[in-house]
Scaffold this motif. Structure first.
Motif, PDB file in Angstrom:
ATOM      1  N   GLU A 127      64.009  64.129  81.581  1.00 34.38           N
ATOM      2  CA  GLU A 127      64.558  62.771  81.510  1.00 34.38           C
ATOM      3  C   GLU A 127      63.614  61.772  82.167  1.00 34.38           C
ATOM      4  OE1 GLU A 127      68.436  63.145  83.282  1.00 34.38           O
ATOM      5  OE2 GLU A 127      69.296  64.037  81.467  1.00 34.38           O
ATOM      6  N   LEU A 128      63.031  62.165  83.290  1.00 29.39           N
ATOM      7  CA  LEU A 128      62.055  61.303  83.954  1.00 29.39           C
ATOM      8  C   LEU A 128      60.827  61.100  83.066  1.00 29.39           C
ATOM      9  CD1 LEU A 128      61.535  59.753  86.564  1.00 29.39           C
ATOM     10  CD2 LEU A 128      60.538  61.844  87.518  1.00 29.39           C
ATOM     11  N   ALA A 129      60.391  62.155  82.409  1.00 29.10           N
ATOM     12  CA  ALA A 129      59.256  62.059  81.485  1.00 29.10           C
ATOM     13  C   ALA A 129      59.552  61.072  80.358  1.00 29.10           C
ATOM     14  CB  ALA A 129      58.907  63.434  80.928  1.00 29.10           C
ATOM     15  N   GLU A 130      60.792  61.048  79.895  1.00 26.14           N
ATOM     16  CA  GLU A 130      61.179  60.091  78.854  1.00 26.14           C
ATOM     17  C   GLU A 130      60.996  58.646  79.327  1.00 26.14           C
ATOM     18  OE1 GLU A 130      62.024  60.294  75.693  1.00 26.14           O
ATOM     19  OE2 GLU A 130      62.048  62.478  75.574  1.00 26.14           O
ATOM     20  N   THR A 131      61.298  58.388  80.592  1.00 26.96           N
ATOM     21  CA  THR A 131      61.097  57.020  81.104  1.00 26.96           C
ATOM     22  C   THR A 131      59.615  56.679  81.145  1.00 26.96           C
ATOM     23  OG1 THR A 131      61.057  57.620  83.463  1.00 26.96           O
ATOM     24  CG2 THR A 131      63.204  57.120  82.500  1.00 26.96           C
ATOM     25  N   TYR A 132      58.782  57.663  81.416  1.00 25.50           N
ATOM     26  CA  TYR A 132      57.337  57.420  81.468  1.00 25.50           C
ATOM     27  C   TYR A 132      56.782  57.047  80.090  1.00 25.50           C
ATOM     28  CZ  TYR A 132      57.530  59.871  85.998  1.00 25.50           C
ATOM     29  OH  TYR A 132      57.816  60.266  87.272  1.00 25.50           O
ATOM     30  N   VAL A 133      57.146  57.822  79.063  1.00 23.62           N
ATOM     31  CA  VAL A 133      56.618  57.520  77.729  1.00 23.62           C
ATOM     32  C   VAL A 133      57.211  56.226  77.174  1.00 23.62           C
ATOM     33  CG1 VAL A 133      55.939  59.875  77.117  1.00 23.62           C
ATOM     34  CG2 VAL A 133      58.233  59.067  76.529  1.00 23.62           C
ATOM     35  N   SER A 134      58.400  55.865  77.643  1.00 19.12           N
ATOM     36  CA  SER A 134      58.991  54.602  77.168  1.00 19.12           C
ATOM     37  C   SER A 134      58.180  53.404  77.658  1.00 19.12           C
ATOM     38  CB  SER A 134      60.457  54.485  77.581  1.00 19.12           C
ATOM     39  OG  SER A 134      60.583  54.307  78.969  1.00 19.12           O
ATOM     40  N   LYS A 135      57.538  53.533  78.819  1.00 23.47           N
ATOM     41  CA  LYS A 135      56.674  52.442  79.306  1.00 23.47           C
ATOM     42  C   LYS A 135      55.426  52.301  78.426  1.00 23.47           C
ATOM     43  CE  LYS A 135      56.108  53.444  83.717  1.00 23.47           C
ATOM     44  NZ  LYS A 135      55.895  53.359  85.171  1.00 23.47           N
ATOM     45  N   VAL A 136      54.887  53.424  77.975  1.00 26.71           N
ATOM     46  CA  VAL A 136      53.729  53.383  77.074  1.00 26.71           C
ATOM     47  C   VAL A 136      54.144  52.761  75.750  1.00 26.71           C
ATOM     48  CG1 VAL A 136      51.971  54.728  75.861  1.00 26.71           C
ATOM     49  CG2 VAL A 136      52.685  55.407  78.165  1.00 26.71           C
TER      50      VAL A 136
END
Length: 145
Positions: free
Chosen positions: A65-74
């Motif tokens: 879930e945290l990884a999803e927030t990271y790619v959403s910034k990209v």
């Protein structure tokens, strides 16, 4: 020229800088971005006391879930630049290997990624995902520090 750019991210400010540069570059070259965040699974130790172990499935779900927030910034940086972007999150104990495999799987021409510039014993003990990608990838890698 580079039409498909892989942007691996760990959500850091420096990774955001790499994403922004990739978005601007892709905009100029009419390219696209593949955003990737690799979450590392729970580092289970067979020597640990079972009473103190968290639920590995819950841990893995949380890091994904945290990884999803990271790619959403990209993806947000790409959208702001008007650049197509696909996002992926993976669970892997070897992020560098997953980055290289993802680049190959999606036909990427280059990798834009951050390096946190660890030195000395910290670099020796923790290693460097960026260093491993540089050593094992056949693609051009643009490193941001």
């Amino acid at each position: 020229m580079f039409k498909t750019i892989l942007v691996p991210t760990d959500g850091s400010e420096l990774a955001d800088k790499a994403a922004q540069a990739a978005a601007e570059f892709a905009q100029d070259t009419h390219g696209r971005i593949i955003a990737l965040a690799v979450a590392e699974p729970y580092p289970y130790s067979p020597l640990a006391e079972p009473a103190f172990l968290p639920d590995p499935a819950a841990y893995d779900k949380g890091v994904l879930e945290l990884a999803e927030t990271y790619v959403s910034k990209v993806k947000a940086a790409a959208e702001q630049a008007g650049v197509p972007c696909e996002t992926y999150t993976m669970l892997s104990a070897d992020p560098a290997k997953e980055i290289i495999a993802t680049a190959s799987r999606h036909g990427c021409d280059a990798v834009f990624m951050a390096s946190h510039g660890r030195r000395g014993i910290q670099r020796l003990l923790l290693g460097s995902v960026t260093q491993k990608v540089l050593a094992h990838s056949t693609l051009p890698v643009v490193v941001f520090r």
